[in-house]
Scaffold this active site. Structure first.
Site, mmCIF file in Angstrom:
data_model
loop_
_atom_site.group_PDB
_atom_site.id
_atom_site.type_symbol
_atom_site.label_atom_id
_atom_site.label_comp_id
_atom_site.label_asym_id
_atom_site.label_seq_id
_atom_site.Cartn_x
_atom_site.Cartn_y
_atom_site.Cartn_z
ATOM 1 N N ASP A 110 -6.389 7.000 6.988
ATOM 2 C CA ASP A 110 -6.549 6.240 8.233
ATOM 3 C C ASP A 110 -5.431 6.532 9.230
ATOM 4 O O ASP A 110 -4.353 7.013 8.856
ATOM 5 C CB ASP A 110 -6.525 4.737 7.928
ATOM 6 C CG ASP A 110 -7.791 4.272 7.228
ATOM 7 O OD1 ASP A 110 -8.564 5.136 6.756
ATOM 8 O OD2 ASP A 110 -7.993 3.045 7.135
ATOM 9 N N ASP A 111 -5.696 6.171 10.464
ATOM 10 C CA ASP A 111 -4.722 6.095 11.569
ATOM 11 C C ASP A 111 -4.280 7.455 12.128
ATOM 12 O O ASP A 111 -3.464 7.492 13.034
ATOM 13 C CB ASP A 111 -3.460 5.290 11.173
ATOM 14 C CG ASP A 111 -3.771 3.857 10.787
ATOM 15 O OD1 ASP A 111 -4.962 3.472 10.826
ATOM 16 O OD2 ASP A 111 -2.837 3.118 10.429
ATOM 17 N N HIS A 160 -12.214 4.802 13.296
ATOM 18 C CA HIS A 160 -11.274 3.724 12.965
ATOM 19 C C HIS A 160 -10.856 2.957 14.233
ATOM 20 O O HIS A 160 -9.803 2.325 14.247
ATOM 21 C CB HIS A 160 -10.040 4.330 12.274
ATOM 22 C CG HIS A 160 -9.172 3.341 11.564
ATOM 23 N ND1 HIS A 160 -9.647 2.286 10.832
ATOM 24 C CD2 HIS A 160 -7.817 3.264 11.450
ATOM 25 C CE1 HIS A 160 -8.638 1.605 10.314
ATOM 26 N NE2 HIS A 160 -7.512 2.169 10.681
ATOM 27 N N HIS A 164 -6.698 0.613 17.416
ATOM 28 C CA HIS A 164 -6.326 -0.187 16.239
ATOM 29 C C HIS A 164 -6.051 -1.656 16.570
ATOM 30 O O HIS A 164 -5.063 -2.255 16.132
ATOM 31 C CB HIS A 164 -5.077 0.425 15.572
ATOM 32 C CG HIS A 164 -5.076 0.266 14.073
ATOM 33 N ND1 HIS A 164 -4.691 -0.906 13.449
ATOM 34 C CD2 HIS A 164 -5.413 1.112 13.078
ATOM 35 C CE1 HIS A 164 -4.773 -0.751 12.127
ATOM 36 N NE2 HIS A 164 -5.221 0.479 11.877
ATOM 37 N N HIS A 251 -2.808 6.818 4.360
ATOM 38 C CA HIS A 251 -2.586 7.054 5.790
ATOM 39 C C HIS A 251 -1.909 8.406 5.967
ATOM 40 O O HIS A 251 -0.799 8.599 5.440
ATOM 41 C CB HIS A 251 -1.723 5.935 6.387
ATOM 42 C CG HIS A 251 -2.343 4.579 6.271
ATOM 43 N ND1 HIS A 251 -2.291 3.833 5.099
ATOM 44 C CD2 HIS A 251 -3.068 3.836 7.162
ATOM 45 C CE1 HIS A 251 -2.951 2.694 5.291
ATOM 46 N NE2 HIS A 251 -3.434 2.665 6.527
HETATM 47 ZN ZN ZN Z 1 -5.629 1.596 10.149
#
Ligand code: ZN
Length: 305
Positions: A110-111, A160, A164, A251
């Site tokens: 993620d991210d 995603h 955020h 991540h």
């Molecule tokens: Zn995230």
């Protein structure tokens, strides 16, 4: 041959010369006869064009060519490609698909993408492992090459959100706006529109589910890599929990997480296939439905019985 010049045997020498002369005459006659026969054959044979080579000439030509071929060594192919085995052999060797391992995992990142993502992609390629990247829309610009590489190398790209945010404080329109904007950016970058969504913080509240039509993908193993920031601790956290059908949350914005992911793949390579989220559910025989949430897949469904 010295005997011919011996003066004591003049008669024998004459006899030998006569024999030679007769032999030459016979040879001349034979050649003439052959030419005559050749002409007759050519005239009699409708299949041979007039003036073209006859069967005898063709045969002689063929024999001469064969002899030439025998004398000429086959040219040695030059260049580096000559040393490589025939491509057909190589293809045959690479043909059989690897046996499926007893279990499989979906690693998710993620991210990102980030400065560490290309190193992660290198390691995944080295191990033949696939992963899923839940990308932030705001990080796509300037990293289009990474997205293209993910897609080209068989990884899955998920959504995603753009920035955020905490979805719980947002309207349905605001939530879907974050997702659509990100999907547009990903599609523009790599030509593939993401289908799967991982809401920030795993928020799958009623308002999120009303706002979004896509399958919502959570996780079943969270090593808290963002908090540990320690490769060994993250590896141990994953290994102590993981089992068949799990989705692991990592991540790719932390170097330690990238190292941990590659170490996990190394450690589990014998028993586990590393697959994308879509593959994980497809192999489990669970179609991903729009608006549903998923955190884990069942075991791989047995092959067609
Ligand atoms: Zn995230």
């Amino acid at each position: 041959m010295a005997q011919y010049v011996k003066p004591r045997e003049p008669f024998r020498m004459r006899k030998q010369l006569l024999l030679l002369f007769l032999l030459a005459a016979a040879l001349l006659l034979a050649v003439q006869a052959a030419f005559l026969i050749g002409g007759a054959v050519r005239k009699a044979s409708p299949t041979l064009p007039d003036g073209g080579p006859n069967a005898l000439e063709l045969l002689l030509k063929k024999q001469a060519a064969e002899k030439q071929e025998e004398n000429d060594p086959k040219p040695e192919p030059a260049g580096p490609e000559a040393a490589e085995p025939a491509p057909s052999e190589q293809e045959e060797a690479a043909e059989p698909a690897p046996e499926p391992k007893p279990a499989r995992i979906a690693l998710t990142f993620d991210d990102g993408p980030s400065a560490y993502t290309s190193r992660l992609l290198d390691g995944l390629a080295e191990h033949g492992a696939k992963a899923t990247f839940f990308v932030l829309g705001s990080r796509v610009s300037g990293r289009e090459e990474l997205l293209n590489r993910m897609a080209a190398e068989g990884h899955e790209i998920g959504n995603h959100s753009w920035s955020h945010p905490q979805f719980k404080s947002m309207s349905e329109g605001g939530i879907s706006g974050e997702i659509v904007r990100t999907a547009d950016a990903i599609e523009k970058a790599c030509g593939k529109r993401p289908y799967l969504v991982r809401p920030p913080y795993g928020d799958v509240s009623a308002v999120v589910r009303r706002a979004l039509g896509e399958p919502l993908i959570l996780w079943s193993v969270d090593p808290r890599d963002w908090s540990l920031r320690n490769t060994d601790k993250v590896v141990n956290a994953v290994l102590s929990k993981v089992s068949d059908g799990d989705i692991v949350l990592l991540h790719d914005i932390y170097s330690t997480s990238v190292d941990a992911a590659l170490a996990v793949i190394d450690r589990l390579a014998e028993e586990y296939d590393f697959v994308t989220v879509s593959q994980l559910f497809e192999e489990a025989g669970t179609p991903l439905a729009e608006g549903n949430r998923y955190s884990q897949a069942g075991p791989r469904k047995a092959a067609q019985e």
